[in-house]
Design a protein around this motif. Structure first.
Motif, mmCIF file in Angstrom:
data_model
loop_
_atom_site.group_PDB
_atom_site.id
_atom_site.type_symbol
_atom_site.label_atom_id
_atom_site.label_comp_id
_atom_site.label_asym_id
_atom_site.label_seq_id
_atom_site.Cartn_x
_atom_site.Cartn_y
_atom_site.Cartn_z
ATOM 1 N N SER A 105 0.696 -1.278 0.239
ATOM 2 C CA SER A 105 -0.127 -0.141 -0.321
ATOM 3 C C SER A 105 1.002 1.048 -0.015
ATOM 4 C CB SER A 105 -0.726 -0.300 1.374
ATOM 5 O OG SER A 105 -1.741 -1.395 1.289
ATOM 6 N N LEU A 106 1.884 1.313 0.830
ATOM 7 C CA LEU A 106 2.844 2.637 0.550
ATOM 8 C C LEU A 106 3.845 2.922 -0.493
ATOM 9 C CD1 LEU A 106 3.870 2.277 4.212
ATOM 10 C CD2 LEU A 106 2.550 3.880 3.576
ATOM 11 N N LEU A 107 4.291 1.250 -1.153
ATOM 12 C CA LEU A 107 4.560 1.692 -2.460
ATOM 13 C C LEU A 107 3.732 2.124 -3.600
ATOM 14 C CD1 LEU A 107 7.667 0.609 -3.853
ATOM 15 C CD2 LEU A 107 6.324 -1.271 -4.211
ATOM 16 N N LYS A 108 2.891 1.739 -3.790
ATOM 17 C CA LYS A 108 1.398 2.392 -4.111
ATOM 18 C C LYS A 108 0.838 4.079 -3.512
ATOM 19 C CE LYS A 108 -2.936 1.714 -6.330
ATOM 20 N NZ LYS A 108 -4.254 1.269 -6.274
ATOM 21 N N SER A 109 0.926 4.006 -3.093
ATOM 22 C CA SER A 109 1.272 5.814 -2.327
ATOM 23 C C SER A 109 2.406 6.788 -2.828
ATOM 24 C CB SER A 109 0.054 5.817 -0.829
ATOM 25 O OG SER A 109 -0.776 5.006 -0.783
ATOM 26 N N PHE A 110 3.137 6.178 -2.324
ATOM 27 C CA PHE A 110 4.753 6.585 -2.355
ATOM 28 C C PHE A 110 4.963 6.844 -4.290
ATOM 29 C CE2 PHE A 110 8.872 7.578 -0.456
ATOM 30 C CZ PHE A 110 8.451 8.545 -0.300
ATOM 31 N N SER A 111 5.017 6.226 -4.624
ATOM 32 C CA SER A 111 5.390 6.162 -5.936
ATOM 33 C C SER A 111 4.747 7.036 -6.972
ATOM 34 C CB SER A 111 5.169 5.394 -6.896
ATOM 35 O OG SER A 111 6.034 3.692 -6.031
ATOM 36 N N ALA A 112 3.220 6.791 -6.289
ATOM 37 C CA ALA A 112 2.631 8.170 -6.992
ATOM 38 C C ALA A 112 3.368 9.767 -6.361
ATOM 39 C CB ALA A 112 1.092 7.995 -7.081
ATOM 40 N N ALA A 113 3.182 9.309 -5.233
ATOM 41 C CA ALA A 113 3.201 11.365 -5.054
ATOM 42 C C ALA A 113 5.104 11.583 -5.405
ATOM 43 C CB ALA A 113 3.622 11.083 -3.432
ATOM 44 N N ALA A 114 5.825 10.715 -5.790
ATOM 45 C CA ALA A 114 7.312 10.805 -5.884
ATOM 46 C C ALA A 114 7.156 11.273 -7.368
ATOM 47 C CB ALA A 114 8.278 9.799 -5.309
ATOM 48 N N THR A 115 6.089 10.934 -8.427
ATOM 49 C CA THR A 115 6.045 11.062 -9.716
ATOM 50 C C THR A 115 5.402 12.490 -10.067
ATOM 51 O OG1 THR A 115 5.665 8.660 -10.446
ATOM 52 C CG2 THR A 115 4.869 10.406 -12.080
#
Length: 261
Positions: A105-115
């Motif tokens: 869950s964190l990987l999905k949310s954090f990847s989107a925010a980083a992008t």
């Protein structure tokens, strides 16, 4: 007094962003016999700086850290479910953690925010060795050697899943070396919390945006204050020097305002 090996290893550890190969070339010229013993220093540098590598046979870029090491020269990536050596031999890898769902869950949310917030970045989310917390990592590199500068942004957070509390640090390292050698290395500790993966990532984004704004204000203050005070805006004659005519000036007369004899 530190040994020659320790001194040379310290050169590796202090290499500016994107300039490790330049440092190694200097080491080869100054202390060629020490290069063979630098493997531990390279490993430490790569893990502390979150060096990025392409997965073998793929265009996907992953980061290297102490949090995703398998202690046999291999690392694992939770997004691709792959284990790999730094340059070869990718294999399938299954995450064995009681926090696997939180990691995903964190990987999905954090990847989107980083992008959204970085032009180019690499993220990683991993359970720690004890499986008591989750590491959330980001590295964003910007190299412009043709303009004599390189920079790196690193974010490191540890989530305690029991209370959803997060502690971490943001680190920025920039090197500018045109006609000089100026390096800025700064960091900020962060404490925050959130009730979900999305909530935690939103709080991280707020903290990082705030830090960026603080840096912008600091640079503005330096440019208009401290840096400006380091030198005169004009020479003592209160006139700008016409550098293209400098070879024709008569010292003490044209520059100093003296009169012809």
């Amino acid at each position: 007094m530190a040994s020659k090996g320790a001194t040379v290893s310290s050169f590796v550890q202090s290499a500016p962003p994107g300039e490790l190969s330049n440092v190694v070339e200097d080491i080869k010229a100054l202390a060629p016999n020490e290069v063979r013993s630098l493997e531990p220093a390279f490993k430490k540098y790569n893990e502390e700086q979150y060096s990025t590598v392409k997965l073998p046979g793929s265009s996907e870029v992953v980061l290297v850290s102490s949090y995703n090491t398998l202690n046999d020269g291999r690392y694992f990536d939770t997004a691709s479910q792959t284990s790999f050596e730094t340059a070869s031999n990718a294999q399938s890898y299954t995450l064995d953690s009681s926090h696997a769902d939180t990691v995903r869950s964190l990987l999905k949310s954090f990847s989107a925010a980083a992008t959204e917030h970085f032009p180019s970045s690499t993220v990683g989310v991993y359970p720690t060795d004890s499986d008591s917390s989750v590491a959330i990592l980001l590295v964003a590199n910007k190299y412009s050697p043709q303009n004599f500068w390189n920079g790196r942004w690193r974010s490191s957070y540890l989530l305690n899943p029991t209370g959803n509390s997060v502690t971490g640090a943001i680190k920025v390292d920039v090197h500018y070396y045109e006609d000089g050698n100026v390096r800025m290395s700064t960091s900020k500790k962060v404490e925050l919390s959130g009730s979900s993966a999305d909530g935690i990532v939103r709080e991280i984004a707020k903290a990082e945006n705030k830090f960026q704004e603080e840096l912008n204000r600091a640079f503005s203050t330096l440019a208009e204050g401290s840096f400006k005070g380091l030198r005169r805006q004009l020479p003592v004659t209160r006139q700008r020097v016409e550098w293209e005519k400098i070879a024709g000036y008569r010292l003490g007369q044209d520059i100093g305002g003296g009169r012809s004899k």
